[in-house]
Design a protein around this motif. Structure first.
Motif, PDB file in Angstrom:
ATOM      1  N   ALA A   1     -13.569   8.495  -6.162  1.00  0.00           N
ATOM      2  CA  ALA A   1     -12.231   8.016  -6.467  1.00  0.00           C
ATOM      3  C   ALA A   1     -11.422   9.104  -7.160  1.00  0.00           C
ATOM      4  CB  ALA A   1     -12.323   6.788  -7.359  1.00  0.00           C
TER       5      ALA A   1
ATOM      6  N   LEU B   1     -10.994   0.891  -3.516  1.00  0.00           N
ATOM      7  CA  LEU B   1     -12.071   1.379  -4.366  1.00  0.00           C
ATOM      8  C   LEU B   1     -11.528   1.973  -5.662  1.00  0.00           C
ATOM      9  CD1 LEU B   1     -15.016   1.194  -3.623  1.00  0.00           C
ATOM     10  CD2 LEU B   1     -14.977   3.628  -3.067  1.00  0.00           C
ATOM     11  N   ILE B   2     -10.478   2.778  -5.516  1.00  0.00           N
ATOM     12  CA  ILE B   2      -9.904   3.417  -6.698  1.00  0.00           C
ATOM     13  C   ILE B   2      -9.277   2.381  -7.620  1.00  0.00           C
ATOM     14  CG2 ILE B   2      -8.045   4.939  -7.461  1.00  0.00           C
ATOM     15  CD1 ILE B   2      -8.590   6.580  -4.889  1.00  0.00           C
TER      16      ILE B   2
ATOM     17  N   ARG C   1       1.613  -0.485 -14.918  1.00  0.00           N
ATOM     18  CA  ARG C   1       0.799   0.573 -15.528  1.00  0.00           C
ATOM     19  C   ARG C   1       0.268   1.545 -14.488  1.00  0.00           C
ATOM     20  NH1 ARG C   1      -2.506  -3.367 -19.374  1.00  0.00           N
ATOM     21  NH2 ARG C   1      -1.520  -2.936 -21.373  1.00  0.00           N
TER      22      ARG C   1
ATOM     23  N   ALA D   1      -5.303  -1.551 -20.619  1.00  0.00           N
ATOM     24  CA  ALA D   1      -5.827  -2.450 -19.582  1.00  0.00           C
ATOM     25  C   ALA D   1      -5.868  -3.858 -20.156  1.00  0.00           C
ATOM     26  CB  ALA D   1      -7.210  -2.010 -19.122  1.00  0.00           C
TER      27      ALA D   1
ATOM     28  N   ILE E   1     -11.572  -0.470 -13.933  1.00  0.00           N
ATOM     29  CA  ILE E   1     -12.727  -1.342 -14.118  1.00  0.00           C
ATOM     30  C   ILE E   1     -12.378  -2.483 -15.071  1.00  0.00           C
ATOM     31  CG2 ILE E   1     -15.059  -1.453 -15.067  1.00  0.00           C
ATOM     32  CD1 ILE E   1     -15.411   1.449 -13.995  1.00  0.00           C
TER      33      ILE E   1
ATOM     34  N   VAL F   1       5.222  -2.273  -4.617  1.00  0.00           N
ATOM     35  CA  VAL F   1       4.062  -3.080  -4.990  1.00  0.00           C
ATOM     36  C   VAL F   1       4.503  -4.523  -5.194  1.00  0.00           C
ATOM     37  CG1 VAL F   1       2.143  -3.376  -6.583  1.00  0.00           C
ATOM     38  CG2 VAL F   1       3.082  -1.101  -6.184  1.00  0.00           C
TER      39      VAL F   1
ATOM     40  N   TRP G   1      -9.700   2.102 -16.795  1.00  0.00           N
ATOM     41  CA  TRP G   1      -8.680   1.050 -16.792  1.00  0.00           C
ATOM     42  C   TRP G   1      -8.841   0.150 -15.575  1.00  0.00           C
ATOM     43  CZ3 TRP G   1      -6.334   6.160 -17.432  1.00  0.00           C
ATOM     44  CH2 TRP G   1      -6.155   6.496 -18.777  1.00  0.00           C
TER      45      TRP G   1
ATOM     46  N   PHE H   1     -12.331   0.402  -9.191  1.00  0.00           N
ATOM     47  CA  PHE H   1     -13.359   1.068 -10.006  1.00  0.00           C
ATOM     48  C   PHE H   1     -13.020   2.519 -10.338  1.00  0.00           C
ATOM     49  CE2 PHE H   1     -15.592  -2.094  -7.324  1.00  0.00           C
ATOM     50  CZ  PHE H   1     -16.008  -2.952  -8.343  1.00  0.00           C
ATOM     51  N   GLY H   2     -11.786   2.942 -10.017  1.00  0.00           N
ATOM     52  CA  GLY H   2     -11.454   4.371 -10.074  1.00  0.00           C
ATOM     53  C   GLY H   2     -11.525   4.984 -11.451  1.00  0.00           C
TER      54      GLY H   2
ATOM     55  N   ASP I   1      -9.425  -3.748 -15.588  1.00  0.00           N
ATOM     56  CA  ASP I   1      -8.541  -4.687 -14.898  1.00  0.00           C
ATOM     57  C   ASP I   1      -9.330  -5.580 -13.941  1.00  0.00           C
ATOM     58  OD1 ASP I   1      -6.203  -4.096 -16.141  1.00  0.00           O
ATOM     59  OD2 ASP I   1      -5.574  -2.576 -14.684  1.00  0.00           O
TER      60      ASP I   1
ATOM     61  N   LEU J   1     -10.291  11.672  -4.751  1.00  0.00           N
ATOM     62  CA  LEU J   1      -9.209  11.192  -3.903  1.00  0.00           C
ATOM     63  C   LEU J   1      -7.886  11.194  -4.653  1.00  0.00           C
ATOM     64  CD1 LEU J   1     -11.101   8.316  -2.134  1.00  0.00           C
ATOM     65  CD2 LEU J   1     -10.073  10.316  -1.042  1.00  0.00           C
TER      66      LEU J   1
ATOM     67  N   ARG K   1      -3.559  -3.407  -5.684  1.00  0.00           N
ATOM     68  CA  ARG K   1      -2.351  -2.642  -6.032  1.00  0.00           C
ATOM     69  C   ARG K   1      -2.432  -1.211  -5.513  1.00  0.00           C
ATOM     70  NH1 ARG K   1      -2.557  -5.104 -10.256  1.00  0.00           N
ATOM     71  NH2 ARG K   1      -4.512  -5.097 -11.372  1.00  0.00           N
ATOM     72  N   MET K   2      -3.645  -0.647  -5.543  1.00  0.00           N
ATOM     73  CA  MET K   2      -3.749   0.723  -5.020  1.00  0.00           C
ATOM     74  C   MET K   2      -3.714   0.730  -3.490  1.00  0.00           C
ATOM     75  SD  MET K   2      -3.523   2.470  -7.667  1.00  0.00           S
ATOM     76  CE  MET K   2      -3.780   4.172  -7.199  1.00  0.00           C
TER      77      MET K   2
ATOM     78  N   ASN L   1       0.245  -3.649 -12.494  1.00  0.00           N
ATOM     79  CA  ASN L   1       1.010  -2.977 -11.443  1.00  0.00           C
ATOM     80  C   ASN L   1       1.926  -1.911 -12.035  1.00  0.00           C
ATOM     81  OD1 ASN L   1      -0.148  -4.433  -9.405  1.00  0.00           O
ATOM     82  ND2 ASN L   1       1.559  -5.857  -9.146  1.00  0.00           N
TER      83      ASN L   1
ATOM     84  N   GLU M   1      -9.873   3.316   0.501  1.00  0.00           N
ATOM     85  CA  GLU M   1      -9.993   4.250  -0.627  1.00  0.00           C
ATOM     86  C   GLU M   1      -9.213   3.695  -1.816  1.00  0.00           C
ATOM     87  OE1 GLU M   1     -10.317   8.087   2.317  1.00  0.00           O
ATOM     88  OE2 GLU M   1      -8.621   7.947   0.931  1.00  0.00           O
TER      89      GLU M   1
ATOM     90  N   ARG N   1       1.106   5.347 -14.845  1.00  0.00           N
ATOM     91  CA  ARG N   1      -0.003   6.247 -15.110  1.00  0.00           C
ATOM     92  C   ARG N   1      -0.025   7.422 -14.128  1.00  0.00           C
ATOM     93  NH1 ARG N   1      -4.169   2.155 -15.866  1.00  0.00           N
ATOM     94  NH2 ARG N   1      -3.589   1.946 -18.052  1.00  0.00           N
TER      95      ARG N   1
END
Lengths: 533, 384, 388
Positions: free
Chosen positions: C9, B63-64, C77, B206, B73, C64, B71, B67-68, B75, C12, B327-328, C75, B60, C81
């Motif tokens: 997304a 994906l986030i 940001r 971004a 996208i 991270v 920003w 494309f979440g 990146d 979530l 990173r996510m 990272n 998850e 955010r």
């Protein structure tokens, strides 16, 4: 040639039938052999083959008829899907070449499996899987010398293979196989690389072997060989047996009919007569270096006229390849000059020569004439791809639509059988590949076309089609330089024949002087003096 | 009887079959990618599960992160930018028959050139950016040339020469960063390029800059070149069968040089994108960490993209998404970077495997063809 | 397809925000340097501080790692955010540019930067008195060399950045102070020369090894590593040189840096200059939670526990950290700690005595360690400190 229907020489006067068809008991029986490849291709369908002890049996068929597949099954290289193999009445299991050799079955392949830098002795010892260490060597040498005496297969044992002529290499390959105590010798197209004289020698040896009780199966597509050598012949077509018959009483036409399914022989078209004109190609004192720096072509001179097929006959490797490479701009000319329509071609590359009116069907179409991984479409413009007629307005952009139309036209005109234009060239049969290559070159509307071994490896149908095309353009008044190792082809097509031997042209014969025997002798370097000049 | 209709029918059937085949080929290619992706992700999930991480949450996060939001996208595309270009280096060369793994070195040299020009040549903004890209492209091309010449004249294998030139570039760059282009106030990096030579973020917040358009432009150019120009036609022949190219009246030597030079240009531009097209530093770090591994990642990108310029764009975006998503994966699922890399690795291997096989097959069959050509007997025909 | 994924997304993210919000009593995020966790040094020290904050302050910790310098900005940001973290700590000098940018973009987010400086009201720039700690180990190195009949010590560094100049000059100062003190005690006139190499990398053990081997070849008895991952090669070189002479304990010795690295090459590391990055990280989150957080530069000195010479207890703590990182197994601990103690015993008592003496002199302000943050100053001190 000895008459094979007569009793063999050593048979003490008593007639022994040497074919199952003549009443001899079968020794080898292949019953209902079917071979289906994992991809579903049915290579063999319910094939029967019966051969008597001491028989020379021909296996005849076009390329892809299944001859090699059947023999690879018999020599344990390929597994089969169904059927039985009996040897002396008992069923045998041949899962590997090792199994086959244990049953006395050995095969000599088209491509020799000799180590080029080793001598014959070492190669034969290696063939047995034995050590090259000295205790084995002396014994092996004795054994092989005895074998050479018995069979008449003589070869030098201590010279590296790469320094020996092809015919000798083949004898070594046969010796290597016989050294494994083989009763059944399979030969795959053994004469493809031999001179007529070497061929005759080979046939004598094979007759001798058969007389000693060795059974021989000969894979070939040359009718003359079948008629000259075998007791009986089995003809395959598209993986099925067309029929088996005694060779005695058969004619070339009979066999060809069985092989190709029609009576069509590689006869060529009517040839039209032309007025003599200025020569299209004039070659004066040409010398060309080979890859090793030696003079591969030595001071060669000839002329080719419009409306003429000028053939160069000779055993492969006597400078023909270097000659056509030099004439087509692929190899530098070391000395002498050549003129195409009066203009010197010295120092010109393939593209300039094309502009001057030259087309070239290369000897080695896989290496030169096509890009196997490219599609039929992409191959159709090889060599003319830079021309403005395939461009779009945007500078330098290929117009694939125009290329497609052009390719479709080629495929149609030259009857190339292909599933689609996008099909990779390598998926086409050899004949269709060559038809596209020849077609592409003819479409250049050249003044001179150089055709190197244009029908080598092709089946009868494709061969006839290619030959017809060559005669057609001759009749249109173009000049053709044909280089072919196939004497039948040369005799059938050429208006004049030059015979090359060791880089020199030994003789140039007019059509009315054509004589198989004499050309064969010239090809073997035997100069009888009568045709000198 | 009029032969025309028959001929017409034949030709129509021919083109119909051709279209069907192409369609089937495209479909099979897509199916292959989907299957590979599923296998890769599945193995990755097994690995994460085995190591005690929540793989569902991690995916998850992936994906986030990729494309979440806008920003994410952006990146993803920013990460994809240099990879498109370094992917083209390998892909183009592979199409022309070479294993050019010199992207890393050519890119480093391009980055150095970008710093040298971007930091010292004052010009109006558009001009400054153009000049910097040109300098980087030139540097990359010049750096690629020795390998091409060594290959063409001395037969030196390009794998050896490009690896060596990678290292020469690496150490040259270290020297340049610390001794020539060094920022005296910040010794860990070079001077920054002048503000007019910098590309700004397109979406505030971004990293994506106009560099992405440059990269895509180069890819489209390479596509046009390879499949819609006679030079590209020749380059592809040079890769598959150089003898046939000579037969066709063109020079394999010229094609080798052209291929390497074009690849070098792409690599040099890739270097420049990391200097002038990636906020906030606009300088080259002393440990070269802002161009680290991008050249080698390009190989994976090219293999996944099947060495096709358009495929490479998609593959680079995919790899960029994995990078941005990582990173996510860390933030949301607490999966450490090393584990993230293992997962990336399995997915990349799964996707690249078919191409690796076919490349190997190509090289093997080339060897076989050469051996067959060497033997004198009958040429082989396809058994049908 | 993409629309769906964005929707998913977003869903979530909101779920996550809710669940986290429910149990948050303070949250700390750490962005590590390239090379990141598992360096058994700087980054792992920062992690230790984070873990201590989790233990003692009950905060949530998000970590991270950065795959390249280009990842620093995104990272930071991504963390900023999310608005979930009371403070975001960036570890290492190289993160400086990215943090300056993000601090401007997110003025309400608190940041802390370890080992760098960003001039912004929402960034606490934490640095350490590296020169003071380096002086301590320099004193130990010099005496160890002299007592073993040597006259050479070495220092292997990473990239020639200002902070490393501070290490080098501090080390030289400690060497000089100890040699002077030694001559004073013994009435001798000995000298010790300092070999130094900037390898240009923090992540290349091979280069560290080559550099250290060269120094050992020139007679260095002790080599101090200030080169992150590159320094692991220094340990390797020293240990293999000693083992080559049939020794199971130094000399020659290496000196570790940043964390208590003594256990990495037990028996061959005399001491480590511990930079209490953990204290820095802990300080940042503590101040953010208790409202005393302030932007600006904070230097944690020797007297404030910012730097220290490693103790056996610290080494044990770090061994446990290495076990957690998977670099060591618990079973190895007894052997490793025995080696660490043996190394400490093999270091001459006088070396320890003078180290402690210098420690108290620095704490009391009686001895001020020279500090160099640019090349010219460093060059000045190089010549001053080596002139007898």
């Amino acid at each position: 040639m000895p008459d094979r229907s007569a009793p063999p020489a050593g048979a003490a006067g008593q007639y022994k039938p040497v074919s199952v068809l003549a009443g001899a008991p079968p020794w080898l029986e292949m019953r209902g052999i079917t071979k289906v490849y994992p991809n579903g291709t049915r290579a063999l369908e319910n094939v029967d083959l019966r051969v008597a002890k001491g028989e020379i049996h021909g296996l005849l068929g076009e390329n892809g008829a299944g001859k090699s597949t059947l023999m690879k099954i018999l020599s344990g290289i390929l597994p089969f899907t169904s059927g039985r193999i009996l040897l002396g009445g008992r069923e045998v299991s041949l899962r590997s070449t090792h199994d086959a050799l244990a049953h006395g079955i050995g095969m000599v392949h088209q491509h020799f499996s000799l180590v080029p830098t080793f001598n014959a002795l070492d190669n034969i010892i290696l063939g047995r899987g034995a050590s090259l260490a000295s205790p084995d060597r002396a014994a092996a040498r004795k054994r092989i010398q005895r074998l050479m005496e018995e069979t008449g297969l003589h070869a030098p044992l201590d010279i590296p293979i790469e320094q020996l002529p092809v015919g000798t290499q083949q004898r070594i390959e046969i010796l290597k196989t016989l050294d494994r105590n083989v009763d059944l010798l399979i030969l795959d197209e053994p004469t493809a690389v031999l001179t007529p004289q070497e061929t005759d020698q080979l046939f004598e040896v094979l007759n001798g072997l058969a007389a000693r009780g060795t059974t021989i199966i000969l894979i070939t597509h040359k009718l003359r060989e079948v008629l000259a050598l075998t007791n009986a012949v089995t003809v395959l077509r598209s993986g099925r047996v067309v029929g088996s018959r005694l060779t005695e009483g058969a004619t070339a036409q009979d066999l060809a009919r069985m092989m190709v399914g029609t009576e069509r022989l590689p006869e060529v078209k009517e040839r039209r007569q032309h007025e003599k004109t200025e020569p299209v190609l004039r070659v004066a004192g040409l010398t060309v270096k080979g890859d090793g720096g030696q003079d591969a072509v030595k001071n060669v001179s000839f002329e080719i006229n419009a409306g003429e097929i000028f053939a160069i006959a000779g055993v492969t490797g006597n400078g023909q390849s270097e000659l056509i490479e030099a004439l087509s701009g692929l190899r530098p000319i070391a000395n002498g000059r050549a003129y195409l329509l009066g203009h010197s071609i010295n120092g010109k590359g393939p593209r300039e020569l094309y502009r001057m009116g030259l087309a070239h069907v290369p000897e080695d179409r896989h290496r030169l004439g096509m890009v196997a991984q490219f599609s039929v479409l992409e191959n159709s413009i090889l060599g003319v791809h830079h021309e403005p007629r395939f461009r779009r307005g945007l500078p330098g952009t290929l117009h694939w639509g125009k290329v497609r139309r052009y390719a479709r036209d080629l495929v149609h005109r030259f009857q190339v059988v292909t599933p689609s234009l996008a099909t990779p060239m390598r998926s086409l049969s050899g004949g269709n590949q060559q038809k596209l290559v020849v077609g592409r070159e003819l479409a250049k509307s050249p003044s001179l076309i150089i055709a190197g071994q244009p029908t080598r490896g092709l089946d009868v149908g494709a061969t006839a089609a290619i030959r017809d095309l060559l005669v057609d353009i001759r009749n249109e008044g173009k000049a053709v330089l044909l280089v072919s190792a196939d004497l039948d082809e040369v005799l059938a097509l050429a208006d004049r024949v030059a015979v090359m031997y060791e880089g020199e042209i030994l003789a140039i014969l007019e059509r009315h002087e054509f004589d198989r025997e004499r050309i064969g002798l010239l090809m073997g370097g035997v100069h009888d003096g009568s045709a000198a000049g | 009887m009029d032969p025309r209709p028959v001929e017409q029918r034949e030709l129509e059937a021919l083109s119909r079959r051709e279209r069907q085949r192409q369609l089937r080929g495209t479909f099979a290619g897509l199916a292959e990618i989907v299957v590979a992706l599923v296998i890769g992700l599945f193995v990755g999930a097994l690995v994460m599960d085995g190591a005690g991480y929540d793989w569902k949450l991690a995916y998850e996060g992936l994906l986030i992160g990729a494309f979440g939001d806008q920003w994410a996208i952006a990146d993803t595309l920013a990460s994809a930018t240099p990879l498109i270009l370094t992917g083209l280096v390998f892909g183009l060369s592979a199409r022309a028959g070479y294993f050019n793994i010199g992207a890393q070195g050519q890119m480093i040299v391009g980055a150095l050139a970008a710093v040298a020009v971007g930091a010292h040549v004052s010009a109006p903004p558009v001009m400054a950016v153009t000049l910097t890209f040109l300098a980087a492209a030139l540097a990359g091309a010049l750096w690629a040339l020795p390998a091409a010449l060594l290959k063409a004249t001395r037969g030196v294998h390009e794998v050896i020469s490009t690896i060596m030139f990678n290292w020469i570039a690496h150490y040259t760059a270290l020297y340049m960063v610390f001794n020539v282009l060094n920022d005296p106030r910040s010794a860990e990096r070079t001077v920054r390029v002048l503000p007019e030579a910098r590309l700004g973020a397109i979406i505030p917040g971004a990293d994506m800059t106009a560099a992405i358009f440059v990269a895509v432009g180069v890819a489209l150019f390479m596509y046009w070149l390879l499949w819609h120009s006679p030079w590209g036609y020749e380059m592809r022949i040079a890769g598959l069968n150089p003898s046939a190219l000579r037969y066709a009246g063109a020079s394999p030597l010229w094609s080798v040089n052209l291929t390497f030079i074009l690849a070098g240009i792409a690599a040099g531009i890739a270097g420049a994108t990391q200097i002038i097209g990636r906020p906030p530093t606009y300088a080259l770090y002393g440990d070269l960490s802002n161009v680290r591994n991008l050249g080698f990642d390009g190989i994976a990108v090219a293999l996944i993209g099947r060495n096709h310029p358009l495929g490479i764009i998609l593959a680079a975006i995919f790899i960029g998404a994995m990078g941005a998503g990582s990173r996510m994966m860390q933030i949301m699922a607490g999966v450490p970077l090393d584990m993230v890399r293992i997962v990336h690795g399995t997915v990349i291997i799964a996707l690249a495997a078919p191409e690796v096989w076919s490349l190997l097959g190509k090289f093997l069959s080339r060897g076989r063809a050469r051996r067959e050509a060497a033997s004198t007997a009958h040429s082989k025909t396809v058994q049908r | 397809m993409r629309k769906a994924s964005i929707l998913l997304a977003a869903l979530l993210v909101s779920l996550l925000a809710v669940s986290v919000g429910a149990l948050a009593q303070g949250s700390l995020a750490i962005v590590y340097d390239v090379g990141g966790r598992g360096d058994l040094s700087f980054n792992d020290m920062a992690a230790l501080g984070g873990e201590r904050a989790v233990r003692e302050l009950g905060v949530r910790l998000t970590e991270v790692e950065s795959a390249s310098t280009a990842d620093f900005l995104p990272n930071l940001r991504a963390l900023a955010r999310s608005r979930q973290h009371d403070v975001i700590v960036g570890v290492g000098f190289l993160i400086q540019d990215a943090m300056a940018q993000v601090a401007e973009e997110f003025p309400n987010q608190k940041f802390a930067l370890i080992d760098g400086f960003v001039d912004a009201p929402n960034v606490m720039s934490i640095s350490f008195a590296d020169h003071e700690g380096s002086a301590l180990v320099g004193a130990l190195a010099a005496i160890t060399a002299l007592e073993n009949g040597g006259d050479t010590v070495g220092i292997v560094l990473g990239i020639e950045i200002p902070i490393l100049l501070r290490f080098e000059v501090g080390y030289r100062a400690g060497v000089r102070w100890a040699v002077d003190r030694y001559n004073e005690i013994h009435g001798t006139n000995k000298q010790v020369r300092v070999l130094y190499t900037y390898t240009g990398a923090f992540d290349d053990p091979a280069r560290g090894k080559t550099a250290a081997e060269a120094m050992l070849g020139q007679g260095a008895t002790v080599v101090y590593q200030v080169a992150g991952g590159t320094g692991l090669g220094v340990f390797e070189a020293v240990e293999s040189a000693a083992r080559g002479q049939g020794k199971v304990v130094g000399p020659p010795f290496a000196i570790g840096v940043d964390s208590a690295q003594d256990y990495i090459s037990p028996g061959f590391i005399a001491v480590s200059m511990v930079k209490r990055v953990d204290n820095g990280v802990f300080e940042a989150i503590k101040r953010a939670l208790d409202g005393t957080f302030q932007g600006g530069a904070v230097t944690l000195k020797l007297a404030e526990g910012g730097v220290a010479a490693s103790s056996v207890e610290m080494v044990e703590l770090f061994f446990d950290e290495a076990v957690a990182a998977g670099a060591k197994t618990p079973e190895e601990k007894a052997v490793a700690m025995a080696g660490v103690r043996a190394a400490r015993e093999a270091v001459p008592q006088l070396a320890w005595d003078l180290l402690n003496e210098l420690d108290s002199l620095i704490r009391s302000g009686e001895y001020v360690v020279p500090e160099a943050l640019d090349r010219d100053t460093a060059e000045y001190w190089r010549s001053v400190l080596s002139t007898y």
